[in-house]
Design a protein around this motif. Structure first.
Motif, PDB file in Angstrom:
ATOM      1  N   VAL A 112     -33.522 -51.924 -44.175  1.00 20.33           N
ATOM      2  CA  VAL A 112     -32.750 -52.899 -43.411  1.00 20.33           C
ATOM      3  C   VAL A 112     -33.707 -53.876 -42.743  1.00 20.33           C
ATOM      4  CG1 VAL A 112     -31.321 -53.151 -41.348  1.00 20.33           C
ATOM      5  CG2 VAL A 112     -30.816 -51.362 -43.030  1.00 20.33           C
ATOM      6  N   TRP A 150     -11.905 -47.925 -57.912  1.00 14.76           N
ATOM      7  CA  TRP A 150     -13.039 -48.735 -57.481  1.00 14.76           C
ATOM      8  C   TRP A 150     -13.828 -49.314 -58.647  1.00 14.76           C
ATOM      9  CZ3 TRP A 150     -15.072 -45.086 -53.086  1.00 14.76           C
ATOM     10  CH2 TRP A 150     -14.226 -45.229 -51.969  1.00 14.76           C
ATOM     11  N   GLU A 151     -14.480 -50.436 -58.316  1.00 16.07           N
ATOM     12  CA  GLU A 151     -15.298 -51.091 -59.330  1.00 16.07           C
ATOM     13  C   GLU A 151     -16.519 -50.247 -59.679  1.00 16.07           C
ATOM     14  OE1 GLU A 151     -17.999 -54.438 -57.423  1.00 16.07           O
ATOM     15  OE2 GLU A 151     -16.064 -54.394 -56.432  1.00 16.07           O
ATOM     16  N   PRO A 173     -23.288 -48.268 -45.199  1.00 14.00           N
ATOM     17  CA  PRO A 173     -21.958 -47.825 -44.803  1.00 14.00           C
ATOM     18  C   PRO A 173     -20.870 -48.065 -45.859  1.00 14.00           C
ATOM     19  CG  PRO A 173     -22.495 -49.908 -43.758  1.00 14.00           C
ATOM     20  CD  PRO A 173     -23.660 -49.552 -44.623  1.00 14.00           C
ATOM     21  N   ASP A 181     -12.197 -52.886 -51.875  1.00 14.85           N
ATOM     22  CA  ASP A 181     -13.118 -52.099 -52.681  1.00 14.85           C
ATOM     23  C   ASP A 181     -13.196 -52.635 -54.100  1.00 14.85           C
ATOM     24  OD1 ASP A 181     -13.403 -50.480 -50.455  1.00 14.85           O
ATOM     25  OD2 ASP A 181     -11.677 -49.279 -51.034  1.00 14.85           O
ATOM     26  N   GLY A 182     -13.260 -53.909 -54.213  1.00 17.63           N
ATOM     27  CA  GLY A 182     -13.451 -54.503 -55.528  1.00 17.63           C
ATOM     28  C   GLY A 182     -12.195 -54.686 -56.336  1.00 17.63           C
ATOM     29  N   PRO A 214      -9.577 -30.701 -51.664  1.00 22.71           N
ATOM     30  CA  PRO A 214     -10.978 -30.329 -51.814  1.00 22.71           C
ATOM     31  C   PRO A 214     -11.802 -30.305 -50.535  1.00 22.71           C
ATOM     32  CG  PRO A 214     -10.320 -31.873 -53.518  1.00 22.71           C
ATOM     33  CD  PRO A 214      -9.143 -31.703 -52.629  1.00 22.71           C
ATOM     34  N   TYR A 215     -11.632 -31.290 -49.653  1.00 26.25           N
ATOM     35  CA  TYR A 215     -12.559 -31.394 -48.533  1.00 26.25           C
ATOM     36  C   TYR A 215     -11.893 -31.150 -47.184  1.00 26.25           C
ATOM     37  CZ  TYR A 215     -15.186 -33.562 -52.283  1.00 26.25           C
ATOM     38  OH  TYR A 215     -15.806 -33.812 -53.471  1.00 26.25           O
ATOM     39  N   LEU A 253     -13.675 -37.275 -45.536  1.00 23.26           N
ATOM     40  CA  LEU A 253     -13.687 -36.764 -46.909  1.00 23.26           C
ATOM     41  C   LEU A 253     -12.307 -36.320 -47.371  1.00 23.26           C
ATOM     42  CD1 LEU A 253     -17.007 -34.744 -47.078  1.00 23.26           C
ATOM     43  CD2 LEU A 253     -16.459 -36.895 -48.208  1.00 23.26           C
ATOM     44  N   ARG A 278     -13.078 -43.590 -39.270  1.00 24.29           N
ATOM     45  CA  ARG A 278     -13.650 -43.769 -40.594  1.00 24.29           C
ATOM     46  C   ARG A 278     -14.287 -45.153 -40.688  1.00 24.29           C
ATOM     47  NH1 ARG A 278     -10.747 -43.252 -46.521  1.00 24.29           N
ATOM     48  NH2 ARG A 278     -12.388 -44.312 -47.642  1.00 24.29           N
ATOM     49  N   GLU A 279     -15.440 -45.184 -41.271  1.00 27.00           N
ATOM     50  CA  GLU A 279     -16.196 -46.434 -41.434  1.00 27.00           C
ATOM     51  C   GLU A 279     -16.584 -47.083 -40.126  1.00 27.00           C
ATOM     52  OE1 GLU A 279     -15.372 -49.068 -44.503  1.00 27.00           O
ATOM     53  OE2 GLU A 279     -14.846 -47.496 -45.900  1.00 27.00           O
ATOM     54  N   ARG A 280     -16.399 -46.377 -39.036  1.00 24.51           N
ATOM     55  CA  ARG A 280     -16.934 -46.819 -37.737  1.00 24.51           C
ATOM     56  C   ARG A 280     -16.358 -48.131 -37.237  1.00 24.51           C
ATOM     57  NH1 ARG A 280     -21.454 -45.264 -41.075  1.00 24.51           N
ATOM     58  NH2 ARG A 280     -22.798 -43.699 -40.163  1.00 24.51           N
ATOM     59  N   GLN A 296     -18.053 -47.634 -51.369  1.00 26.28           N
ATOM     60  CA  GLN A 296     -18.230 -47.683 -52.816  1.00 26.28           C
ATOM     61  C   GLN A 296     -19.612 -47.164 -53.211  1.00 26.28           C
ATOM     62  OE1 GLN A 296     -16.664 -49.470 -55.764  1.00 26.28           O
ATOM     63  NE2 GLN A 296     -15.325 -50.952 -54.801  1.00 26.28           N
ATOM     64  N   GLY A 349     -24.344 -49.098 -37.243  1.00 31.78           N
ATOM     65  CA  GLY A 349     -23.992 -48.191 -38.325  1.00 31.78           C
ATOM     66  C   GLY A 349     -22.904 -48.714 -39.228  1.00 31.78           C
ATOM     67  N   ILE A 391     -21.071 -52.405 -41.176  1.00 31.81           N
ATOM     68  CA  ILE A 391     -21.101 -53.836 -41.440  1.00 31.81           C
ATOM     69  C   ILE A 391     -19.757 -54.394 -41.015  1.00 31.81           C
ATOM     70  CG2 ILE A 391     -21.273 -55.609 -43.195  1.00 31.81           C
ATOM     71  CD1 ILE A 391     -22.759 -53.464 -44.915  1.00 31.81           C
ATOM     72  N   ASN A 411      -3.069 -49.639 -54.859  1.00 34.39           N
ATOM     73  CA  ASN A 411      -3.436 -48.879 -53.673  1.00 34.39           C
ATOM     74  C   ASN A 411      -2.248 -48.205 -52.995  1.00 34.39           C
ATOM     75  OD1 ASN A 411      -5.440 -48.026 -51.948  1.00 34.39           O
ATOM     76  ND2 ASN A 411      -4.973 -49.647 -50.488  1.00 34.39           N
ATOM     77  N   SER A 431     -28.260 -52.435 -37.709  1.00 34.34           N
ATOM     78  CA  SER A 431     -28.230 -51.059 -38.188  1.00 34.34           C
ATOM     79  C   SER A 431     -27.862 -50.090 -37.074  1.00 34.34           C
ATOM     80  CB  SER A 431     -29.560 -50.676 -38.826  1.00 34.34           C
ATOM     81  OG  SER A 431     -30.572 -50.723 -37.863  1.00 34.34           O
TER      82      SER A 431
END
Lengths: 510, 1019
Positions: free
Chosen positions: A301, A94-95, A78, B988-989, B818-819, B921, B891-893, A81, B421, B423, B783, B418
């Motif tokens: 997983v 992003w990295e 999920p 995101d890092g 684009p999306y 997207l 988004r991202e559940r 990145q 869906g 984390i 950001n 899982s």
């Protein structure tokens, strides 16, 4: 009044001992005393290899980018990145965009230090210098090669910045970078030894420099130059490269390292180094685990993170042909993991080991310890000492075949292809293929030989498939992630850092 | 003629002159005694039970006069039928007939004592009325009323120009900024406690504070030169009094903290419905947990994470102080215990502190000594988070389909599998399982000696030593919180830090009046050194039951360590000149040399000059009656800053990056960081003009000032292109900033009466911040923020939402996204190039408030007392990351606000919630004005009601009180709390939460509402 004067003098005499302010950093040696001995030169070279271990390089993002963007694999976890790499929708901050860039230039920065440190140096012996510089040029060429194929528009930096004004360099043309890569690999081929003693195995060799130079020429479509390189190291003394008798020997933790098929590989090791996960983002640290995250990422997983899966068409690709004894291509079972009778996942039955949702998923087995480890979390502990191939001899053979085919010497291309096929117990190719048909054949051979080794996306770019509507449609069929591909996005965007600090224009398509 | 003589030869003839005067007085007294039967009259002048120093006591109609000593005691000779006159600036003068008494105690009714207060300035003291600089004084009462464990939080809203915003977690220092964001670096002011530098003010308890002064302009703070650019907060602690008795004070309270804020997130069914719609929209399989047709469908769990995570956190404080003294020796000993239990289920944030101080003073002839010993021990469990988001956001977005506990999972907590869906971090599990323990021991020892060389000259020396030992341990057991957060090998990581600061200084003071000319000058020198020692050790492979010590870990022994040191040497001088209390002039100069700079750039000079005019003392100006005092003052000076790492100009070789060859590791060596040897001092030019106006017999005091601080050569590690391949970026003098603003403070104190007393104080401050230089002048875009030259730092930045696309045709006719699909957000094509990209991003708001304000009320009626304090900010914008996560259509559940259930579908088009999508997207949740909100708020921070009992036997004071903190907040902000603080996090890092990301609510820990009752006792 005198008393006061004395007091004032006493007060200010404190200040006379201004040496109290000369505080020297006690935590690390001073580089002013470096490049004095052969051992210094050697350590300096080792640090250039060290950058290969970084998160943006072969520890994670580089491998991920090479594999996920092809039609072989897709991101199934999920984390955006990861998911956005394969769908060509990364964000510039992003990295996953920035780190492959940064960590490749980290290697280049270190390489440039060695070149400058050894220039006009009378304290390091000539032989040590040659050995050092040979490796440095090889590695610098490799870092530039990776940068060029990922980002396309990059600056050419061959010196250590001497002032803040030199921190920002203009973009170089891709042609200028190609020239540098050629020049570096040529110099490396001149300076490097054919072999290293076994204790030094893993260092770049003369043969590696020649093979990579051949690869560069192939990319540049300089086929006759490419041919000349490959021919130097295929079955020519003093080179002893050959295919390992068994395909699986290349992906066996105990037997794989530095075998005769290896041209250049990343040396992972779990017995040395520290215990921290290897994802470094700063100064190198002796506590880092010297192992890749790749096995964890691709294991299902329960055993690993299940972040990357293989596309099912690959199974069919392997099943297209049977061996001379009418058996399944042995490479299939060494490459892919999927639901079929008798399939085990880290020692467990498929049905129980794999979650219901993933029953129909296909995984990459290659580079994981599916043969030696068992049980849940088998891959999660991140300890995998299997080398990661940057190039192996089978690739040299197939690139040689491709070169010959492109030169119109299609008939000569059969021999190297059959040599690779033969190891998989496949029959020799039927002769009489046209140049075009031979291209398709080579594409098939490369998928079955290198699936999951991160070469497919390079091939797609080299062959221009992304710009070919028919081929692109086929790719979309293989891998729906290509539906969000936009022209230009075969290259990454410029990382946000470069947009901000250097003012580079964004790459086309982004 | 006589004056001339004195001025020229004052030192030589001093004794003679002195002798003459004394002889005259003695003669006069003897004569008086013989003829009129004079008697000694003693007494004490007090105000609100404390002795008042410097009260003039005169005999009416005579020239006999004296002043009260530091404890308010006086001795005067007068005739038994005479009258004494007690006068003190800021009070109503009292005439008291003697009636042959030998002891006369007087309580003066102070209308406002601020003007005559002694204010502690750098390396000395001044009367407030003699000040030329901008200094805000905060008295002990205001701090005590806040009932906070440390002085930082207690400062909020009390002084103009001082902005305090919290992490709201006990044990953590709030962000304190004086006059805006002066630099990109550390903006914390310098803290000076009784002349000693103290870095961590969590160790200073409000109960020990006598006064606190905020030095804001160059005139006030330039004497601290290189350390003063962010302002200086000078704290004077309570001391014993020479009253020959033992005073005992006790203060204790108990209460409870509550995180009462809640956001309206979805329950299980709402969440699952959204996720199904999102998956179908994306053409992806529905995650098993949300799919009623799956055997893994979750139907029996519906976790309300906010209610589960937040819990009432009890807290208590007990403090006791013993004090007393004689003429030659005084002492004060105090101790307190604070405990704030976690408001979050699990270990942290929990904070416990034991605190102990001793202050003693001795005098021996012309020598005075004072000693300070402060010991403080804190034990805390911090609330930490992982997986990119703060604990607050992790709680908010946690899935209702995820349970909290799972007895079958190692560690006992459930986590996402899982089938979910996604984390997602079970924060409750995390806060319970990972045992983090932060212990800290702090010792401050100080010694101060002063010697009166003669009447005009004195010498003072101070040495102090601060020592902090921190021991932070993290024990990670074997656990499995879902498939992602797993740990298969228990481990212990132990970090130890030792930090020490040594300061020694000597100051020579000259103070003399020459008729109407008064001179007060100092010259001094100082040496400072700090050392930092870091040690890490770790081990793994622990088995249950866990013995959480290193020795018990069988494998993975690891260690690390490093050392840091910094030193500086300084000389300084200051002259205060006062002509007839009318014209005041201050000039100071400090020279600092700091080890952080390369030798050739080490020294910085920091001058200041200031002037003030006491208009009311001017004979030719007749001020209206209502005005009791008026002062106009102005200052200009330069201050410095060296806030960067140590040794940065020295390149070093990293020898840790090696490689494996032939199965063996070989060491590497390389330079990984670029260095810049040309770094010089960061400097701030500070201009201030102000006015102090006292009206209505000093009952109303109005202070107004304008300031402009221009900071140049800001030490800044400007991002350099990644193509340098270096780690970090070298620090360069590469940024500039200008802050200007107006500050107004108003206090009103009703003249004291027996029944009703009342005082009000309020302040308002503005800050206008402009970045004047920024590295290579490429804007810093993060950001949701942009920092660019010519604009305030960290403006909120992003796209603007136009509306939702209603059809494919609508999409194709709009600027290229684009999306995009129908139901996605149409962003505004602001540059009209027919494509939506980075060039369409614009400034969406300012993260710096237009103004901040605070006001408070103190009232007592009979035996009741009431205290109320308010704090507010106005005119800033907040980028609400909480909503960015919770309003993104699945988004991202992650879990969403219930409002997201109203997402766009072809049949539900009258909505502004985009279509449900996991992949998003079109990036509907990109940084846009969707998530930008007004950050203005007004908060009643404190409300306290007390009752003071009538004197009971030996008890001189018995008071009961109850208080509420964070009583209410008026705001339109939709997040948890508009008082946001910079929590570093990694999106995101990319790490964020730095100075360029101000105004972003990354899920700040909200301010709890607390209720408490307390008891104060004095003997």
């Amino acid at each position: 009044m005198k008393k006061i004067l004395v007091l004032v003098i006493v007060l200010f005499s404190l200040q006379s001992c201004s040496k109290k302010l000369d505080l020297v950093n006690p935590n690390a040696p001073n580089p002013g005393e470096f490049f004095k001995t052969d051992a210094d030169a050697r350590s300096a070279v080792n640090s250039v290899y060290n950058s290969l271990y970084y998160d943006g390089q072969y520890h994670r993002w580089l491998i991920l980018g090479e594999n996920f963007r092809s039609d072989e694999m897709y991101a199934s976890g999920p984390w955006d990145q990861m998911t956005t790499i394969g769908s060509f929708t990364q964000a510039t901050i992003w990295e996953n965009v920035g780190d492959p860039y940064w960590h490749a230039y980290m290697g280049i920065y270190r390489a440039n230090q060695v070149i400058e440190g050894l220039t006009d140096n009378t304290e390091v012996s000539e032989s040590a210098k040659d050995q050092a510089l040979g490796q440095i040029y090889f590695l610098r060429g490799l870092y530039y090669f990776n940068l060029l194929k990922i980002y396309r528009n990059i600056p050419l930096i061959t010196a250590v910045p001497k002032s803040t004004a030199q921190y920002t360099q203009p973009l170089a043309t891709p042609e200028a970078i190609w020239q540098q890569i050629e020049s570096d690999w040529k110099k490396a081929a001149d300076l490097l030894p054919v072999n290293w003693p076994s204790g030094e195995a893993g260092r770049a060799t003369k043969g590696a420099a020649i093979a990579f130079l051949g690869k560069a020429y192939l990319w540049e479509k300089k086929y006759s130059e490419a041919k000349a390189q490959f021919e130097q190291i295929i079955d020519k003394s003093p080179y002893t490269y050959d295919l390992m008798p068994n395909y699986g020997d290349n992906f066996n933790e105990t037997a794989a390292a530095n075998n005769k098929e290896s041209i250049f590989e990343i040396q992972w090791n779990t017995k040395v180094g520290g215990a921290q996960p290897g994802a470094q983002n700063g100064d190198p640290n002796a506590a880092a685990l010297l192992s890749s995250e790749w096995a964890m990422i691709i294991s299902p997983v329960g055993f690993g993170y299940g972040d990357g899966k293989a596309r099912p068409w690959l199974v069919d690709e392997f099943l297209k042909e049977k061996t001379v004894t009418n058996e399944e291509d042995p490479r299939l079972n060494l490459t892919l993991l999927y639901k079929r009778p008798g399939e085990k996942v880290y020692g467990l039955d498929w049905a129980t080991g794999i979650t219901t949702a993933d029953q129909n998923s296909v995984y990459i087995k290659k580079y994981t310890l599916w043969r030696t480890k068992s049980g849940y979390n088998a891959a999660l502990d991140a300890k995998n000492a299997m080398p990661y191939y940057v190039m192996r001899f089978a690739d040299v053979l197939l690139m040689y075949a491709e070169t010959l085919n492109e030169l119109g010497e299609t008939t000569a291309a059969y021999a190297p292809i059959n040599r690779v096929r033969g190891r998989a117990h496949l029959a020799d190719l039927t002769t009489g293929l046209t140049q075009k048909a031979m291209r398709e054949q080579i594409a098939h051979e490369r998928v079955t030989e290198f699936c999951g080794e991160g070469v497919r996306f390079d091939d797609l770019r080299r062959w221009g498939w992304l710009g070919d509507p028919i081929k692109l449609a086929q790719l979309k069929q293989h891998d729906p992630e290509f539906k969000t591909y936009l022209p230009g996005r075969e290259y990454y965007p410029q990382p946000q850092n470069l947009l901000n600090t250097a003012g580079y224009p964004q790459n086309t398509g982004w | 003629m006589k004056h001339y003589f004195k001025n020229q030869f004052f030192s030589r003839h001093r004794n003679k002159d002195h002798f003459k005067r004394r002889t005259f007085i003695i003669f006069f007294l003897l004569l008086g005694n013989a003829l009129f039967a004079q008697t000694d009259i003693r007494g004490k002048v007090t105000s609100a039970t404390t002795g008042l120093e410097g009260v003039t006591v005169r005999v009416k109609g005579e020239k006999t006069a004296t002043q009260t000593d530091i404890d308010g005691n006086y001795l005067i000779r007068a005739l038994g039928d005479g009258t004494l006159i007690f006068s003190y600036v800021g009070s109503v003068t009292q005439e008291i007939p003697i009636y042959n008494r030998s002891n006369i105690d007087v309580e003066l009714q102070l209308v406002n004592q601020q003007l005559n207060d002694i204010v502690v300035v750098g390396y000395g003291t001044q009367r407030k009325k003699d000040l030329t600089g901008s200094i805000a004084v905060i008295d002990a009462k205001s701090l005590e009323n806040r009932n906070q464990p440390s002085v930082g939080q207690a400062l909020q809203g009390l002084a103009p120009g001082v902005r305090v915003s919290g992490p709201n977690m006990p044990g953590q220092n709030p962000r304190i900024e004086i006059r805006g964001v002066g630099t990109i670096n550390n903006n914390s002011p310098l803290f000076v406690v009784d002349g000693m530098y103290v870095d961590d003010i969590t160790n200073i308890t409000p109960d020990d504070v006598e006064t606190m002064q905020v030095l804001k302009d160059a005139s006030a703070s330039a004497i601290y030169g290189s350390r003063a650019a962010n302002g200086v907060i000078v704290i004077t602690t309570k001391k014993g009094r020479a009253n020959n008795k033992l005073n005992i004070n006790f203060d204790g309270f108990q209460g409870v903290s509550n995180i009462h804020q809640r956001l309206d997130v979805m329950d299980r069914e709402q969440y699952q419905a959204l996720m199904r719609a999102a998956a179908i929209n994306d053409g992806k399989p529905i995650d098993a947990a949300n799919d009623p047709n799956s055997s893994d469908f979750v139907s029996d769990i519906d976790t309300h994470w906010q209610d589960e995570a937040w819990q009432p956190g009890p807290f208590s404080k007990y403090s006791i102080a013993l004090s007393g003294g004689s003429a030659v020796s005084k002492f004060r000993i105090s101790g307190d215990y604070n405990h704030r239990k976690s408001t979050f289920t699990g270990q942290g944030p929990d904070f416990q502190r034991y605190h102990f101080t001793i202050n003693t003073d001795q005098s021996y002839k012309k020598l005075k000594f004072s000693q300070t010993l402060l010991f403080s021990k804190t034990d805390g469990f911090p609330l930490t988070s992982t997986h990119a988001y703060s604990a607050v956001i992790n709680v908010l977005k946690s899935l209702p389909t995820l349970g909290i506990y799972d007895p079958n999972s190692p560690g006992g907590y459930a986590g996402t599998e899982s089938k979910h869906g996604v984390i997602d971090l079970n924060m409750i599990g995390w806060n319970n399982l990972i045992k983090r323990e932060n212990k800290s021991t702090y010792v401050l020892g100080g010694f101060n000696a002063s010697y009166e060389i003669n009447k005009y000259l004195s010498l003072r020396g101070t040495t102090s030593y601060n020592y902090t030992a921190q021991n932070n341990r993290i024990f990670t057991p074997v656990y499995r919180i879902g498939y992602f957060f797993t740990n298969t090998e228990a481990k212990l990581d132990e970090f130890r830090n030792e930090f020490s600061q040594f300061t020694a200084n000597g100051v020579l003071n000259f103070k003399r009046d020459f008729g109407k000319h008064n001179i007060d000058a100092i010259v001094g020198a100082e040496y400072y050194k700090e050392d930092f020692d870091f040690l890490y050790a770790g081990a793994r492979g622990y088995s249950q039951p866990y013995a959480m010590v290193l020795d018990a870990g069988p494998s993975g022994k690891a260690n690390a360590g490093s050392k840091q040191a910094m030193a500086y040497m300084s000389e300084f001088a200051r002259v205060n000149y006062n002509y007839a209390d009318r014209y005041l002039l201050t000039a100071s100069l400090r020279r600092d040399a700091n080890s952080r700079f390369a030798k050739q750039n080490r020294v910085g000079y920091f001058p200041s000059v200031a002037a003030a005019w006491n208009v009311n003392n001017e004979s030719f100006i007749k001020l209206p009656e209502v005005i009791s005092a008026l002062k106009i003052r102005s200052s200009y000076g330069e201050l410095g800053n060296s806030s960067m790492g140590n040794y940065l100009y020295q390149p070093v070789l990293n020898v840790q990056g090696g490689y494996v060859f032939g199965g063996n590791y070989q060491q590497g060596a390389t330079v990984t960081r670029l260095v810049n040897q040309d770094v010089i001092w960061e400097s701030t030019k500070s201009f201030n003009i102000g006015m102090d106006l006292s009206m209505l017999n000093n009952t109303v005091i109005l202070t107004g000032e304008y300031y402009r601080n221009t900071t140049n050569n800001i030490l800044f590690a400007v991002d350099i292109p990644l193509s340098n391949g270096a780690v970090g970026a070298p620090t360069v003098n590469s940024a500039g900033m200008r802050n200007s603003g107006i500050e107004i403070g108003l206090t009103y104190q009703k003249p004291r009466t027996d029944k009703l007393n009342f005082s009000f104080s309020g302040n308002i401050s503005t800050v206008t911040n402009v970045v004047t230089q920024l590295g290579n002048n490429v804007p810093i875009i993060l950001n949701s923020n942009i920092t660019e030259v010519g604009h305030p730092i960290a403006q909120i930045y992003g796209w603007q939402v136009d509306r939702l696309f209603q059809s494919a045709d609508d999409v194709s006719k709009s600027a290229y996204q684009p999306y995009a699909q129908a139901g996605d957000i149409k962003f505004k094509d602001l540059n009209n190039d027919n494509i939506i990209d980075d060039k369409d991003k614009v400034v969406l708001g300012n993260s710096i408030p237009k103004f901040t304000y605070g006001f408070g009320l103190n009232m007592d009626y009979m035996n009741f007392d009431l205290y109320a304090q308010f704090y507010g900010v106005y005119g800033n914008s907040i980028f609400n990351v909480e909503r960015q996560i919770l309003e993104r259509s699945g988004r991202e559940r992650e879990n969403q606000l219930t409002s997201q259930g109203n997402f766009w579908t072809p049949t539900n088009t009258n909505t502004d919630v985009p279509r449900a999508s996991i992949a998003d997207l079109n990036q509907n949740s990109r940084a846009s004005d969707r998530y930008v909100e007004k950050g203005s708020y007004l908060r009643m921070t404190d409300l306290q009601l007390g009752y003071r009992f009538k004197q009971i036997k030996k008890l001189s004071n018995l008071r009961l009180y109850g208080a509420i903190q964070n009583v209410f907040t008026l705001t339109k902000y939709k997040g948890m709390d508009p008082e946001i603080s910079a929590i570093p996090r990694t999106i995101d890092g990319v790490s964020t939460g730095n100075i360029f990301e101000r105004g972003v609510d990354n899920g700040s820990f909200p301010s709890p509402r607390t209720f408490m009752v307390g008891l104060q006792l004095s003997f």
